[in-house]
Design an enzyme around this catalytic site. Structure first.
Site, PDB file in Angstrom:
ATOM      1  CG  ASP A  91      48.268  38.825  49.965  1.00 15.83           C
ATOM      2  OD1 ASP A  91      47.524  39.488  49.194  1.00 15.83           O
ATOM      3  OD2 ASP A  91      48.168  37.593  50.100  1.00 15.83           O
ATOM      4  CD  GLU A 156      44.471  36.538  45.445  1.00 17.22           C
ATOM      5  OE1 GLU A 156      43.811  36.059  44.526  1.00 17.22           O
ATOM      6  OE2 GLU A 156      45.718  36.446  45.495  1.00 17.22           O
ATOM      7  CG  ASP A 183      44.721  40.144  41.371  1.00 14.06           C
ATOM      8  OD1 ASP A 183      45.930  40.254  41.115  1.00 14.06           O
ATOM      9  OD2 ASP A 183      44.273  39.317  42.181  1.00 14.06           O
ATOM     10  CB  SER A 402      41.612  31.067  41.849  1.00 12.44           C
ATOM     11  OG  SER A 402      41.808  29.836  41.181  1.00 12.44           O
TER      12      SER A 402
HETATM   13  N1  BES Z   1      46.321  37.641  40.398  1.00  9.77           N
HETATM   14  C1  BES Z   1      46.192  36.235  40.611  1.00  9.77           C
HETATM   15  C2  BES Z   1      45.095  35.616  39.759  1.00  9.77           C
HETATM   16  C3  BES Z   1      45.531  35.486  38.340  1.00  9.77           C
HETATM   17  C4  BES Z   1      46.377  34.472  37.990  1.00  9.77           C
HETATM   18  C5  BES Z   1      45.125  36.368  37.371  1.00  9.77           C
HETATM   19  C6  BES Z   1      46.831  34.337  36.690  1.00  9.77           C
HETATM   20  C7  BES Z   1      45.587  36.259  36.077  1.00  9.77           C
HETATM   21  C8  BES Z   1      46.431  35.233  35.730  1.00  9.77           C
HETATM   22  C9  BES Z   1      45.886  35.989  42.070  1.00  9.77           C
HETATM   23  O1  BES Z   1      46.605  36.825  42.924  1.00  9.77           O
HETATM   24  C10 BES Z   1      46.301  34.590  42.427  1.00  9.77           C
HETATM   25  O2  BES Z   1      47.386  34.172  42.180  1.00  9.77           O
HETATM   26  N2  BES Z   1      45.395  33.857  43.038  1.00  9.77           N
HETATM   27  C11 BES Z   1      45.670  32.563  43.552  1.00  9.77           C
HETATM   28  C12 BES Z   1      44.496  32.204  44.407  1.00  9.77           C
HETATM   29  C13 BES Z   1      44.659  30.932  45.187  1.00  9.77           C
HETATM   30  C14 BES Z   1      45.704  31.087  46.256  1.00  9.77           C
HETATM   31  C15 BES Z   1      43.338  30.534  45.791  1.00  9.77           C
HETATM   32  C16 BES Z   1      45.847  31.567  42.412  1.00  9.77           C
HETATM   33  O3  BES Z   1      45.192  31.677  41.371  1.00  9.77           O
HETATM   34  O4  BES Z   1      46.695  30.681  42.561  1.00  9.77           O
HETATM   35 ZN    ZN Z   2      46.736  38.638  42.437  1.00  4.98          ZN
END
Ligand code: BES
Ligand code: ZN
Length: 458
Positions: A91, A156, A183, A402
């Site tokens: 997604d 995710e 990721d 995250s």
């Molecule tokens: N791939 C990202 C996590 C990430 C962010 C890795 C910045 C490296 C640098 C992941 O898809 C993401 O954005 N996760 C969300 C999770 C949230 C919705 C709980 C986030 O971190 O905002």
């Molecule tokens: Zn991601």
């Protein structure tokens, strides 16, 4: 020729086709948070199932959930080989603001070796490297050197609501020795890193209601508490002058950074001034006593993500609004608990909301923070793989983002994750003009192939 050499050569010889396939995948707008795109999210899951089957993953299937489908599949080489569980998410974030994209987000283009599209880096491009690594093995050695299982998620970016339940009810199918996830990011261009810390998350939405309808600000203004003002005051009060969060109890469970970690972090080649300039600000703002790197990766935060209420159309409207709302995310670090933080936040708000105003409080989602043990065979195999590809040893770093499933794998299956990412902070994930360098796409596949080889050799 050794099998790794043949697999690497196959990857190199087939890069153009790999990228063309990735472009097909990127064309499907799998925006998980917006119900209007739920058919496209399902279509993406089906695309992945077809693709996995084409690679030889005969048991690949998209399993329906209350939310979006979860794609699973496996290749069993030999029960004595270690098993690697690959997690990725198919997604993507909504692409808006659309007018800031130089080419449409779901019409991928390549410019000077860089692929532009929503999801190019986060996470379709990085997830796809693992599928192509499998193809390299299947088309050369006939099988990978490890057993491989895939779990590809479609929620995710919107909080992974269906995943913990799915993991719990599929323990057997998901049993493995380690999880591998791409990721996250390299430390910097050409400088590999393995992420050993992720922040958690408490996401809340609050709405303040004053009068039971919008009022004329001439007739009523001066004698009614405006909910936008009340909301602004509350948000302003959530940080003190040292940019510390004022929610009572917020820091109680925060594990302090160890001297070793602080020393290691300050030794990283990080230029805080250039970092701020790169995003167009003249200065950074951190919790007092912490460096930019510490504050942005390893300390908890609170950010207002959106705020609305009253009249925001063209021209002027003299209205004293009935409602004002905000979305607020808090990034957490070990050992903060997402539900407890939501309770502390609600209590803090309830104690401060003016009497004439009503508060609606909703926790939208949560994720546990994680720290991963750096001393393991899998970490050693990943470290060696990255060192071979980049001709330098990786740093071990914590990142501020995250990935909720990492804590779920640990708590529900007892599995550690190896976070071997190939993005760059400048790839504009979650932003307009998201992109992924095709050099990193190729390097990622190489590193994954080498990781399989070293991990299999134990
Ligand atoms: N791939 C990202 C996590 C990430 C962010 C890795 C910045 C490296 C640098 C992941 O898809 C993401 O954005 N996760 C969300 C999770 C949230 C919705 C709980 C986030 O971190 O905002
Ligand atoms: Zn991601």
């Amino acid at each position: 020729m050794s099998s790794i050499t043949r697999a690497l050569a196959y990857s190199q010889a087939n890069q153009n086709r790999f990228v063309a396939e990735l472009i097909d995948l990127l064309r499907i707008p799998s925006i998980s948070t917006d119900p209007a795109y739920s058919d496209q999210v399902t279509q993406t899951a089906d695309w992945l199932v077809d693709h996995l089957k084409g690679l030889g993953v005969e048991d690949a299937e998209a399993i329906r959930t209350k939310g979006h489908p979860i794609v699973v599949g496996s290749i069993t080489v030999d029960p004595v080989c270690p098993t690697v569980l690959v997690y990725g998410h198919y997604d993507v974030q909504p692409p808006d603001p659309l007018d800031l994209w130089t080419s449409p987000p779901f019409e991928p283009v390549i410019q000077e070796g860089v692929l532009y599209a929503r999801g190019a880096c986060d996470d379709k491009g990085q997830m796809f490297m693992h599928l192509k690594a499998l193809e390299c093995w299947m088309q050369t050695a006939g099988t990978p050197p490890v057993n491989l299982k895939f779990i590809l998620e479609g929620e995710e970016e919107s909080g992974s609501a269906s995943l913990p339940g799915f993991i719990e009810s599929h323990r057997e199918e998901l049993s493995a020795d380690v999880v591998v996830i791409s990721d996250s990011s390299l430390f910097a261009p050409g400088i590999p890193s393995i992420t050993y810390g992720l922040r958690g998350m408490t996401y809340v939405e609050i709405t303040l209601t004053g009068p039971d309808r919008d009022l004329h600000s001439g007739t009523y203004g001066g004698a009614i508490h405006n909910p936008i003002h009340a909301l602004a005051a509350l948000i302003a009060g959530m940080h003190d002058e040292g940019h510390r969060i004022t929610i009572d109890g917020f820091y109680d469970r925060v594990r302090p950074l160890s001297d070793d970690e602080r020393r290691a972090m300050s030794a990283l080649p990080f230029d805080a001034v250039a970092w701020a300039q790169e995003v167009g600000v003249r200065a950074s703002l951190t919790e007092s006593g912490y460096s930019v790197l510490e504050a942005s990766t390893s300390r908890p935060t609170l950010d207002c993500n959106g705020i609305w209420g009253g009249y925001i159309g063209d021209g002027a409207k003299t209205v004293l609004p009935s409602k004002a709302s905000a979305k607020i995310s808090m990034r957490l670090v070990p050992d903060q608990d997402p539900n407890e933080i939501a309770e502390l936040m609600e209590a803090w708000l309830r104690a401060r909301v003016p009497e004439s105003i009503q508060l609606e409080f909703r926790m939208v989602h949560g994720a546990q923070p994680v720290l991963i043990d750096r001393q393991s065979d899998a970490m050693a195999a990943a470290s060696r793989a990255l060192e071979e590809v980049y001709a330098r040893a990786p740093y071990f770093t914590r990142i501020g983002g995250s990935i909720p499933v990492v804590a779920d794998f640990k708590h529900l299956l007892g599995l550690d994750s190896v976070l071997m990412g190939f993005g760059l902070d400048s790839d504009a994930i979650h932003s307009p003009n998201e992109h992924f360098g095709l050099d990193r796409f190729a390097e990622g596949i190489d590193a994954i192939l080498r990781f399989h080889t070293h991990y299999a050799a134990g």
